[in-house]
Design a protein around this motif. Structure first.
Motif, short mmCIF file in Angstrom:
data_model
loop_
_atom_site.label_atom_id
_atom_site.label_comp_id
_atom_site.label_asym_id
_atom_site.label_seq_id
_atom_site.Cartn_x
_atom_site.Cartn_y
_atom_site.Cartn_z
N UNK A 93 1.06 -1.23 -0.02
CA UNK A 93 -0.04 -0.08 -0.01
C UNK A 93 0.89 1.26 -0.02
N UNK A 94 1.84 1.26 0.86
CA UNK A 94 2.71 2.25 0.71
C UNK A 94 3.50 2.48 -0.70
N UNK A 95 3.98 1.48 -1.37
CA UNK A 95 4.18 1.78 -2.58
C UNK A 95 3.14 2.28 -3.63
N UNK A 96 2.15 1.97 -3.30
CA UNK A 96 1.05 2.39 -4.32
C UNK A 96 0.93 3.84 -3.96
N UNK A 97 0.99 4.22 -2.79
CA UNK A 97 0.58 5.75 -2.38
C UNK A 97 1.83 6.51 -2.77
N UNK A 98 3.14 5.96 -2.79
CA UNK A 98 4.18 6.80 -3.20
C UNK A 98 4.17 7.01 -4.85
N UNK A 99 3.83 6.01 -5.53
CA UNK A 99 3.44 5.95 -6.95
C UNK A 99 2.57 6.86 -7.38
N UNK A 100 1.44 6.88 -6.55
CA UNK A 100 0.33 7.94 -6.61
C UNK A 100 0.83 9.33 -6.50
N UNK A 101 1.59 9.41 -5.46
CA UNK A 101 2.10 11.00 -5.31
C UNK A 101 3.23 11.46 -6.33
N UNK A 102 3.97 10.50 -6.67
CA UNK A 102 4.70 10.77 -7.76
C UNK A 102 3.91 11.24 -9.25
N UNK A 103 2.78 10.61 -9.49
CA UNK A 103 1.99 10.96 -10.60
C UNK A 103 1.35 12.26 -10.44
N UNK A 104 0.81 12.66 -9.25
CA UNK A 104 0.24 13.98 -9.30
C UNK A 104 1.25 14.94 -8.88
N UNK A 105 2.53 14.75 -8.69
CA UNK A 105 3.52 15.80 -8.27
C UNK A 105 3.87 16.44 -9.71
N UNK A 106 3.82 17.70 -9.62
CA UNK A 106 3.94 18.44 -11.06
C UNK A 106 4.78 19.70 -10.60
N UNK A 107 6.18 19.77 -11.45
CA UNK A 107 6.81 21.08 -11.42
C UNK A 107 7.58 21.02 -9.93
N UNK A 108 7.71 20.26 -9.35
CA UNK A 108 8.30 20.26 -7.87
C UNK A 108 9.58 19.33 -7.93
N UNK A 109 10.56 19.82 -8.14
CA UNK A 109 11.86 18.70 -8.24
C UNK A 109 12.28 18.27 -6.89
N UNK A 110 12.23 19.22 -5.74
CA UNK A 110 12.40 18.59 -4.37
C UNK A 110 11.63 17.79 -4.02
N UNK A 111 10.15 17.90 -4.24
CA UNK A 111 9.29 16.63 -3.97
C UNK A 111 9.59 15.74 -4.77
N UNK A 112 9.80 15.71 -5.72
CA UNK A 112 9.75 14.50 -6.69
C UNK A 112 11.12 13.71 -6.27
N UNK A 113 12.18 14.52 -5.71
CA UNK A 113 13.38 13.72 -5.17
C UNK A 113 12.84 13.03 -3.86
N UNK A 114 12.19 13.71 -3.03
CA UNK A 114 11.80 12.94 -1.79
C UNK A 114 10.70 11.49 -2.08
N UNK A 115 10.09 11.70 -3.17
CA UNK A 115 9.27 10.29 -3.66
C UNK A 115 10.11 9.41 -4.02
N UNK A 116 11.00 9.88 -4.96
CA UNK A 116 12.04 8.66 -5.45
C UNK A 116 12.61 8.18 -4.30
N UNK A 117 13.32 8.86 -3.27
CA UNK A 117 13.99 8.21 -2.16
C UNK A 117 12.94 7.23 -1.50
N UNK A 118 11.70 7.85 -1.05
CA UNK A 118 10.97 7.09 -0.51
C UNK A 118 10.47 5.65 -1.36
#
Length: 455
Positions: free
Chosen positions: A250-275
């Motif tokens: 479930x955590x993996x799915x939530x992270x993938x969902x967050x990555x999909x909705x994240x737009x134009x925010x490189x810092x947040x994208x890096x956090x999602x990638x690490x998670x």
């Protein structure tokens, strides 16, 4: 030295010492009685000679000498000398062999009245004869031929008896020691058959009365405790791993969902990638732990089928290259098998493919050129697969621990990994009754070898 041999050896030493002391005692007593008996014979002969010389009228020295020479033949080299109060020799039973004497010896006999001593091999007595007005000194000597002959025979008999007794003692000691320790040998054999997979096996408790039976009872009690502890551990790992898989997925799915909705925010994208990376690591560890736990639970329920070892190698290669296209794997024969069945084994394809994949992945991952080589060979009994690389190698200090779960050497920490892959490989190979070994040199690479029995 085994306990059986040590007990037999100590028992033999003890009995040999007892037999030796017994033989020495018998020989010493026999020698003492022989000597006393012979001295009594000499004493009787000396008194008889004096009586014949002094009391019997009509017997002169020549006649007495003739009588002695014809009646004293039983004692070898016998001599009888009689002296008067002036230490003058008044009679000698022989003319050619006189007993050497000194006046001090005659005076000592007068003082003690009776003496026993040796002169060379002959026994000698000194006697003060006082059955007339003039006391006489008698010296009588002889060699006890018959007595010494009996002692020689007795010595030989005791010697051979001692050797025979020791030989019989050795045989009986080995037999009775082996018979007494046979239950321990049986327990030792039964213990050697107990592994982590059959802790429920019990030892034969015999009559449940003696010390050996009590040892088996106590060992069975320990086995029950170990079995319960292993079961609790496997149950915990299995349930914990299983329960962790759902929230991690479930955590993996939530992270993938967050990555999909994240737009134009490189810092947040890096956090999602690490998670996402950390979650993948947790899922991998959880799956490996679950596999280990279930492999112990279902070790006797594996589905086995004939498998060509070359097919496993190519399947593992394809699976690895599909995930890591930059890896390079070469497969070759070290020796061409004469019979195609020499590369066919009885095993579980999925599990063995996991072994090959893990070993190939490690070989490529720890090599700077990301290259590995598989060499296949066979002999009369086994099929051998070698995984060679030119990587960082394994130090001699780390070699004894590399198959322990979660163990990683210090110079391997820069390379991603969990330290559980090799323990899984060993577990799978053990389930197939095979062997896995490694040779390595730091900076030159490693070679893992898997040996499995072919059909």
């Amino acid at each position: 030295m085994k306990i059986k041999d040590r007990i037999a050896f100590q028992f033999t030493l003890l009995v040999a010492a007892v037999l030796l002391l017994f033989s020495i005692a018998i020989y010493s007593v026999s020698e003492h009685y022989r000597q006393e008996e012979f001295y009594d014979r000499l004493k009787g002969r000396a008194r008889t000679t004096c009586r014949l010389l002094v009391k019997v009228k009509g017997i002169d020295k020549d006649l007495l000498k003739a009588i002695d020479q014809n009646t004293l033949s039983e004692m070898l080299d016998e001599k009888v000398l009689i002296f008067n109060t002036d230490n003058e020799l008044i009679y000698s039973s022989v003319d050619d062999k006189l007993l050497t004497y000194q006046k001090s010896l005659l005076e000592e006999v007068r003082q003690k009245e009776y003496m026993e001593f040796h002169e060379g091999e002959s026994e000698v007595i000194g006697l003060l004869y006082q059955e007339q007005s003039e006391p006489l000194i008698v010296l009588a000597s002889a060699y006890d031929t018959f007595g010494h002959s009996k002692l020689t025979n007795l010595r030989a008999t005791l010697g051979w008896g001692l050797l025979a007794g020791i030989a019989v003692t050795i045989g009986l000691g080995i037999y009775f020691a082996g018979n007494a320790l046979r239950p321990i040998s049986r327990i030792n054999h039964e213990v050697s058959l107990i592994t982590a997979q059959n802790l429920s096996q019990k030892l034969d408790e015999g009559n449940r009365k003696d010390e050996i039976a009590q040892l088996a009872i106590n060992f069975n009690t320990v086995l029950v405790r170990l079995h319960n502890a292993f079961e609790q551990q496997k149950s915990f790992v299995s349930h914990a791993s299983h329960e962790l898989r759902t929230p991690l997925a479930a955590l993996k799915s939530e992270i993938q969902l967050g990555q999909r909705f994240n737009k134009n925010n490189p810092d947040l994208d890096e956090v999602f990638a690490n998670l996402f990376s950390d979650t993948e690591r947790l899922i991998s560890i959880t799956n490996n732990l679950l596999f280990l736990a279930r492999s112990y639970e279902h070790s006797g329920q594996l589905k086995m089928a004939p498998i060509h070892i070359e097919d496993l190698a190519f399947l593992a290669k394809e699976e690895l290259l599909s995930i890591n296209p930059d890896y390079h794997v070469e497969i070759d024969y070290e020796n061409i098998p004469e019979d195609e069945n020499q590369t066919v084994i009885e095993g579980n394809e999925e599990l063995l493919k996991r072994v090959f994949s893990n070993l190939l992945d490690n070989a490529c991952k720890y090599s700077s050129d990301h290259a590995a080589k598989i060499l296949i060979s066979s002999d009369e009994k086994s099929c051998i697969v070698k995984f060679k690389d030119r990587g960082i190698g394994i130090s001699p200090e780390d070699m004894p621990h590399i198959f322990n779960p979660f163990y990683r050497s210090s110079h391997a920490t820069p390379v991603p990994g969990f330290g559980i892959g090799l323990s899984i490989c060993q577990r799978i190979v053990d389930l197939h009754r095979g062997e896995i070994s490694v040779t390595s040199e730091v900076g030159r690479g490693s070679e893992f070898q898997v040996r499995l029995n072919h059909v």
